[in-house]
Motif scaffolding. Structure first.
Motif, PDB file in Angstrom:
ATOM      1  N   ALA A  38     -39.597   3.764 -20.617  1.00 55.27           N
ATOM      2  CA  ALA A  38     -39.096   2.443 -21.026  1.00 55.27           C
ATOM      3  C   ALA A  38     -39.779   1.976 -22.309  1.00 55.27           C
ATOM      4  N   VAL A  39     -41.109   2.113 -22.364  1.00 46.95           N
ATOM      5  CA  VAL A  39     -41.837   1.721 -23.580  1.00 46.95           C
ATOM      6  C   VAL A  39     -41.397   2.573 -24.766  1.00 46.95           C
ATOM      7  N   GLY A  40     -41.323   3.880 -24.554  1.00 48.93           N
ATOM      8  CA  GLY A  40     -40.904   4.758 -25.629  1.00 48.93           C
ATOM      9  C   GLY A  40     -39.490   4.501 -26.097  1.00 48.93           C
ATOM     10  N   ALA A  41     -38.581   4.186 -25.165  1.00 49.48           N
ATOM     11  CA  ALA A  41     -37.189   3.930 -25.529  1.00 49.48           C
ATOM     12  C   ALA A  41     -37.059   2.658 -26.357  1.00 49.48           C
ATOM     13  N   ILE A  42     -37.837   1.624 -26.021  1.00 54.60           N
ATOM     14  CA  ILE A  42     -37.783   0.386 -26.800  1.00 54.60           C
ATOM     15  C   ILE A  42     -38.311   0.614 -28.212  1.00 54.60           C
ATOM     16  N   VAL A  43     -39.432   1.327 -28.330  1.00 61.05           N
ATOM     17  CA  VAL A  43     -39.983   1.613 -29.657  1.00 61.05           C
ATOM     18  C   VAL A  43     -39.005   2.449 -30.479  1.00 61.05           C
ATOM     19  N   LEU A  44     -38.450   3.490 -29.874  1.00 59.19           N
ATOM     20  CA  LEU A  44     -37.495   4.339 -30.589  1.00 59.19           C
ATOM     21  C   LEU A  44     -36.225   3.564 -30.929  1.00 59.19           C
ATOM     22  N   GLY A  45     -35.804   2.661 -30.037  1.00 55.96           N
ATOM     23  CA  GLY A  45     -34.629   1.846 -30.322  1.00 55.96           C
ATOM     24  C   GLY A  45     -34.828   0.934 -31.519  1.00 55.96           C
ATOM     25  N   VAL A  46     -36.029   0.377 -31.650  1.00 51.77           N
ATOM     26  CA  VAL A  46     -36.328  -0.462 -32.812  1.00 51.77           C
ATOM     27  C   VAL A  46     -36.265   0.374 -34.093  1.00 51.77           C
ATOM     28  N   VAL A  47     -36.833   1.577 -34.048  1.00 49.67           N
ATOM     29  CA  VAL A  47     -36.799   2.458 -35.229  1.00 49.67           C
ATOM     30  C   VAL A  47     -35.361   2.824 -35.584  1.00 49.67           C
ATOM     31  N   PHE A  48     -34.580   3.176 -34.590  1.00 49.26           N
ATOM     32  CA  PHE A  48     -33.184   3.537 -34.837  1.00 49.26           C
ATOM     33  C   PHE A  48     -32.407   2.365 -35.434  1.00 49.26           C
ATOM     34  N   SER A  49     -32.633   1.159 -34.921  1.00 46.38           N
ATOM     35  CA  SER A  49     -31.893  -0.002 -35.421  1.00 46.38           C
ATOM     36  C   SER A  49     -32.243  -0.301 -36.881  1.00 46.38           C
ATOM     37  N   ILE A  50     -33.520  -0.116 -37.247  1.00 43.19           N
ATOM     38  CA  ILE A  50     -33.926  -0.354 -38.638  1.00 43.19           C
ATOM     39  C   ILE A  50     -33.308   0.691 -39.564  1.00 43.19           C
ATOM     40  N   LEU A  51     -33.372   1.964 -39.160  1.00 40.68           N
ATOM     41  CA  LEU A  51     -32.796   3.023 -39.990  1.00 40.68           C
ATOM     42  C   LEU A  51     -31.277   2.914 -40.060  1.00 40.68           C
ATOM     43  N   ARG A  52     -30.681   2.451 -38.969  1.00 36.43           N
ATOM     44  CA  ARG A  52     -29.211   2.320 -38.935  1.00 36.43           C
ATOM     45  C   ARG A  52     -28.734   1.232 -39.885  1.00 36.43           C
ATOM     46  N   ASN A  53     -29.565   0.230 -40.172  1.00 42.18           N
ATOM     47  CA  ASN A  53     -29.196  -0.863 -41.063  1.00 42.18           C
ATOM     48  C   ASN A  53     -29.759  -0.681 -42.468  1.00 42.18           C
ATOM     49  N   ALA A  54     -30.276   0.494 -42.777  1.00 38.71           N
ATOM     50  CA  ALA A  54     -30.855   0.727 -44.099  1.00 38.71           C
ATOM     51  C   ALA A  54     -29.786   0.626 -45.182  1.00 38.71           C
ATOM     52  N   TYR A  55     -30.223   0.202 -46.384  1.00 35.22           N
ATOM     53  CA  TYR A  55     -29.297   0.098 -47.512  1.00 35.22           C
ATOM     54  C   TYR A  55     -28.839   1.482 -47.974  1.00 35.22           C
ATOM     55  N   SER A  56     -29.748   2.434 -48.009  1.00 33.56           N
ATOM     56  CA  SER A  56     -29.430   3.760 -48.512  1.00 33.56           C
ATOM     57  C   SER A  56     -28.566   4.517 -47.503  1.00 33.56           C
TER      58      SER A  56
END
Length: 313
Positions: free
Chosen positions: A81-99
């Motif tokens: 659960a902890v790992g999934a939340i951390v990875l989800g935050v990373v994925f959401s940031i990369l998914r919204n990247a400008y590049s």
């Protein structure tokens, strides 16, 4: 009778049909439960000799008892659960990247992880990385649920007004700091029910570890049945009901905590100053408004242009 925007209010005939269907379905449900109980009684599920093993302390507190399996299940779920939340935050940031060189590969990876069954991911990690059954289950649950949580957070950030991001950029924040300090906290609060519901699904998916050899509760229960009855006969059904009761107790407790947490987080804040010292009931809409309010508090009400002298000197 007043209706709704989507449909008209039901009339007397519709109400009568609805009540009849409710009664029919209720009777069918009661009959199905009664038939199931009758079949269990014929099969001897309620005989005393089918339940005597549960008075043995070794079954619960032994080196490979049910509580050992429950502890393994909860530890897998907690780490994942902890790992999934951390990875989800990373994925959401990369998914919204400008590049798009970052955004497009992240989208492909997300769709791949979301479309891959969890059990196949466990087997893949176990075979390719030789991580052991325990960590194969943990990493598979982290990757799969992290992808789902990341997409939920991305949807939450996409639902925010554009002014939220524009205000962060206007006061000098970088795009990354705007995402981390303004958009992501709001998205997390909006999507909290979905995230918590996914964590409950994660807890139930730990039972798939039985297939890859993880010593979680389901596998321990199967081993105990084989230990107490080498032919796997009279104790299998009673063990099934005991494990079902344990899973239900854990999941219902977690659901109650989730509802309490969501209600507490969703409750509007009352009283107390904000971070800038203003009252909660009067929050300035921008830093310019904050400075104007502080100037007004110290120097009196602001004067209109030209009020301090005559035009033209």
């Amino acid at each position: 009778m007043s209706g709704s925007v989507l449909f008209d209010a039901p009339g007397p005939n519709a109400i009568r049909r609805s009540r009849i269907m409710s009664i029919v379905f209720a009777v069918a449900a009661v009959a199905a439960v009664a038939l199931a109980v009758y079949q269990l009684w014929l099969g001897g599920a309620f005989y005393q000799d089918r339940w005597d093993i549960f008075s043995d302390e070794r079954l619960w507190f032994g080196a490979r008892g049910l509580l050992f399996g429950l502890g393994t299940t909860l530890s897998i779920a907690g780490i994942a659960a902890v790992g999934a939340i951390v990875l989800g935050v990373v994925f959401s940031i990369l998914r919204n990247a400008y590049s798009r060189w970052v955004r497009i590969p992240t989208t492909v990876v997300l769709e791949f992880f979301r479309g891959m069954p969890v059990l196949l991911m466990m087997l893949f990690i176990l075979i390719v990385f030789a991580s052991g059954a325990y960590w194969a289950v943990v990493w598979a649950l982290i990757v799969y649920n992290g992808a789902i949580i990341g997409e939920a957070l991305r949807a939450g950030m996409a639902s925010l007004p554009k002014g939220q991001r524009e205000s962060g950029l206007a006061i000098g924040l970088t795009p990354l700091r705007t995402t981390l300090e303004i958009e992501l906290p709001q998205a997390f609060r909006i999507m909290l029910p979905i995230i918590l519901a996914q964590l409950i699904v994660l807890l139930k998916d730990t039972s798939l570890g039985y297939i890859v050899g993880s010593e979680e509760m389901l596998r321990i229960g199967r081993q105990l049945v084989d230990f107490y009855d080498r032919e796997g006969g009279p104790y299998a059904l009673s063990m099934f009901f005991v494990m079902l009761a344990i899973y239900l107790a854990v999941n219902l407790s977690l659901s109650a905590i989730v509802r309490w947490l969501h209600k507490r987080v969703s409750r509007p804040r009352k009283g107390g100053p904000n971070l800038d010292g203003t009252k909660t009931e009067a929050i300035p809409v921008s830093t310019t408004a904050i400075r104007a309010q502080r100037t007004a508090d110290t120097d009196g009400p602001p004067q209109p242009p030209g009020a301090g002298g005559t035009l033209g000197g």
